[in-house]
Design an enzyme around this catalytic site. Structure first.
Site, short mmCIF file in Angstrom:
data_model
loop_
_atom_site.label_atom_id
_atom_site.label_comp_id
_atom_site.label_asym_id
_atom_site.label_seq_id
_atom_site.Cartn_x
_atom_site.Cartn_y
_atom_site.Cartn_z
N HIS A 106 -3.01 -3.51 8.93
CA HIS A 106 -1.74 -4.22 8.95
C HIS A 106 -1.10 -4.29 10.34
O HIS A 106 0.11 -4.09 10.50
CB HIS A 106 -0.76 -3.58 7.96
CG HIS A 106 -1.14 -3.73 6.51
ND1 HIS A 106 -1.89 -4.78 6.05
CD2 HIS A 106 -0.87 -2.96 5.42
CE1 HIS A 106 -2.05 -4.66 4.72
NE2 HIS A 106 -1.46 -3.55 4.32
N HIS A 176 4.25 -8.29 2.20
CA HIS A 176 3.80 -7.09 1.48
C HIS A 176 4.84 -6.59 0.47
O HIS A 176 5.01 -5.38 0.29
CB HIS A 176 3.46 -6.00 2.50
CG HIS A 176 2.44 -5.01 2.06
ND1 HIS A 176 2.60 -4.21 0.95
CD2 HIS A 176 1.23 -4.70 2.56
CE1 HIS A 176 1.54 -3.43 0.81
NE2 HIS A 176 0.68 -3.72 1.78
N ASP A 248 -7.36 -2.52 -5.10
CA ASP A 248 -6.93 -2.68 -3.71
C ASP A 248 -8.00 -3.54 -3.06
O ASP A 248 -8.70 -3.11 -2.15
CB ASP A 248 -6.81 -1.29 -3.05
CG ASP A 248 -6.10 -1.35 -1.71
OD1 ASP A 248 -5.83 -2.47 -1.22
OD2 ASP A 248 -5.82 -0.27 -1.15
N GLU A 314 -0.96 -10.00 -1.88
CA GLU A 314 -0.91 -10.37 -0.47
C GLU A 314 -1.86 -11.53 -0.22
O GLU A 314 -3.07 -11.36 -0.22
CB GLU A 314 -1.30 -9.17 0.39
CG GLU A 314 -0.42 -7.95 0.15
CD GLU A 314 -1.14 -6.65 0.50
OE1 GLU A 314 -1.47 -6.45 1.68
OE2 GLU A 314 -1.39 -5.83 -0.41
C1 GLA Z 1 -2.48 -2.68 1.62
C2 GLA Z 1 -3.78 -1.97 1.65
C3 GLA Z 1 -3.68 -0.73 0.85
C4 GLA Z 1 -2.55 0.13 1.30
C5 GLA Z 1 -1.28 -0.64 1.28
C6 GLA Z 1 -0.15 0.16 1.86
O1 GLA Z 1 -2.27 -3.32 0.43
O2 GLA Z 1 -4.86 -2.75 1.22
O3 GLA Z 1 -4.87 -0.01 0.95
O4 GLA Z 1 -2.79 0.55 2.62
O5 GLA Z 1 -1.43 -1.84 1.99
O6 GLA Z 1 -0.11 1.45 1.38
#
Ligand code: GLA
Length: 350
Positions: A106, A176, A248, A314
């Site tokens: 990020h 986010h 994720d 996202e």
């Molecule tokens: C994103 C990442 C996750 C985590 C979040 C924040 O979505 O893909 O793995 O790091 O941000 O915690």
């Protein structure tokens, strides 16, 4: 309705931060701070017209600065991970901050979520501008980014991302926000029913970097092509779910013609009736089920956020694209304009 502005504290570096309030004619209210472009609250009606705050966040700027897992933030220059914090572009290797185990996440130690944006309100929204200097967090080129937040009377929150650069650089901007459509972030989101318009996803290694494979969701817990509760399969014995501690993962969105935003996801919460649809021009969607929340963060109104108390959608290009030539390119070159649009549309189920 006119946008209003009030103070929201001062950063550790002594910069004054403001909160801007956007309202539409149908009761939706969105509050945004210039620090990180963070959406600090989003009040939306349930099926009885009762408003509740459907995003996670904090009451104070100090909490956002201290320990936020990107609650509500704009993300840049690069949403999600870049393996080993390293990539090669035009025969030159660049090294980025490693802020997530061995990887860059990020945008690095001080990404676009931790800078104060220059905000200009207009009738239905805000224009946020940030110039990222050459070399910031290791990235090449001066990047001028503009993000416009627009709240419409159709209950849409529209994000328009634009950027230009004076040297070739990767760019992958996203938002986010963590949602809990039941309101006020008081319980997990496992009963939320999700539809993802994606036949494929990008499996990851143990550090959440795509392996490069583009896998079919068919026959896996990643198949959300028909509406399915987030919790229905999240604890299955599946190697990909173990790696993410849940969802994720980047989903490869079905794109059939046209350059405009297409429906990427739909989420419904039955107790409130709230529904959220996500449309985007992006090829990917990181569906994150809030797995790293662990009950140590106390959010707005003192609510303790436990594991999976919020989810993120996202919209983005795929993680680690600078290291995968088969993925859609994230490289922006001088003279080109980066443009991306995402729409969150809020409603209620009948
Ligand atoms: C994103 C990442 C996750 C985590 C979040 C924040 O979505 O893909 O793995 O790091 O941000 O915690």
């Amino acid at each position: 309705m006119p946008v209003t502005r009030e103070p929201f504290g001062t950063t550790r570096e002594g910069k004054a931060v403001s909160v801007y309030t956007l309202k539409n004619g149908r009761g939706i209210e969105v509050r945004v701070i210039d620090y990180g472009g963070i959406i600090v609250s989003l009040r939306a009606p349930d099926r009885a017209g009762r408003l509740a705050d459907i995003v996670l966040g904090f009451d104070s700027l100090a909490d956002y600065e201290r320990s936020s897992p990107y609650f509500g933030s704009l993300i840049g220059r690069y949403g999600n991970r870049i393996a080993g914090g390293r990539f090669t572009l035009d025969s030159k290797t660049y090294t980025l901050a490693r802020n997530n185990g061995p990887n860059h996440l990020h945008g690095g130690l001080k990404g676009f979520d931790k800078v104060v944006w220059d905000v200009t309100p207009f009738e239905r929204g805000l224009v946020l501008r940030y110039t990222s200097p050459d070399g910031e967090e290791g990235y090449p080129g001066t990047l001028r980014a503009t993000v416009t937040y627009t709240l419409t009377d159709q209950n849409e929150l529209i994000f328009d991302y634009e950027a230009s650069t004076d040297r070739a650089t990767p760019v992958n901007l996203t938002q986010h926000s963590y949602f809990n459509l039941a309101g006020d972030g008081r319980r997990d989101v496992l009963a939320h029913v999700v539809t993802l318009y994606a036949d494929r996803f990008t499996p990851v290694d143990s550090t959440l970097i795509p392996t490069g494979e583009i896998a079919s969701v068919g026959g896996t817990p990643f198949d959300f092509r028909t509406p399915t509760a987030i919790g229905a399969r999240i604890n299955q014995d599946d190697a990909q779910l173990r790696r993410g501690r849940g969802y994720d993962h980047n989903f490869v969105l079905d794109k059939s013609g046209g350059a405009g935003p297409t429906l990427a996801a739909r989420v419904e919460e039955s107790s409130s009736g709230r529904v959220m649809e996500i449309y985007t021009t992006e090829p990917g969607l990181q569906f994150y089920s809030g797995n790293f929340l662990d009950g140590t963060l106390r959010g707005k109104g003192g609510v303790v956020y436990g594991q999976r108390f919020g989810f993120c959608m996202e919209t983005q290009h795929f993680p680690d694209s600078p290291n995968h030539s088969a993925f859609p390119s994230t490289i922006l070159r001088p003279g080109e304009q980066y443009r991306s649009r995402t729409i969150y549309r809020f409603g209620v189920a009948p």
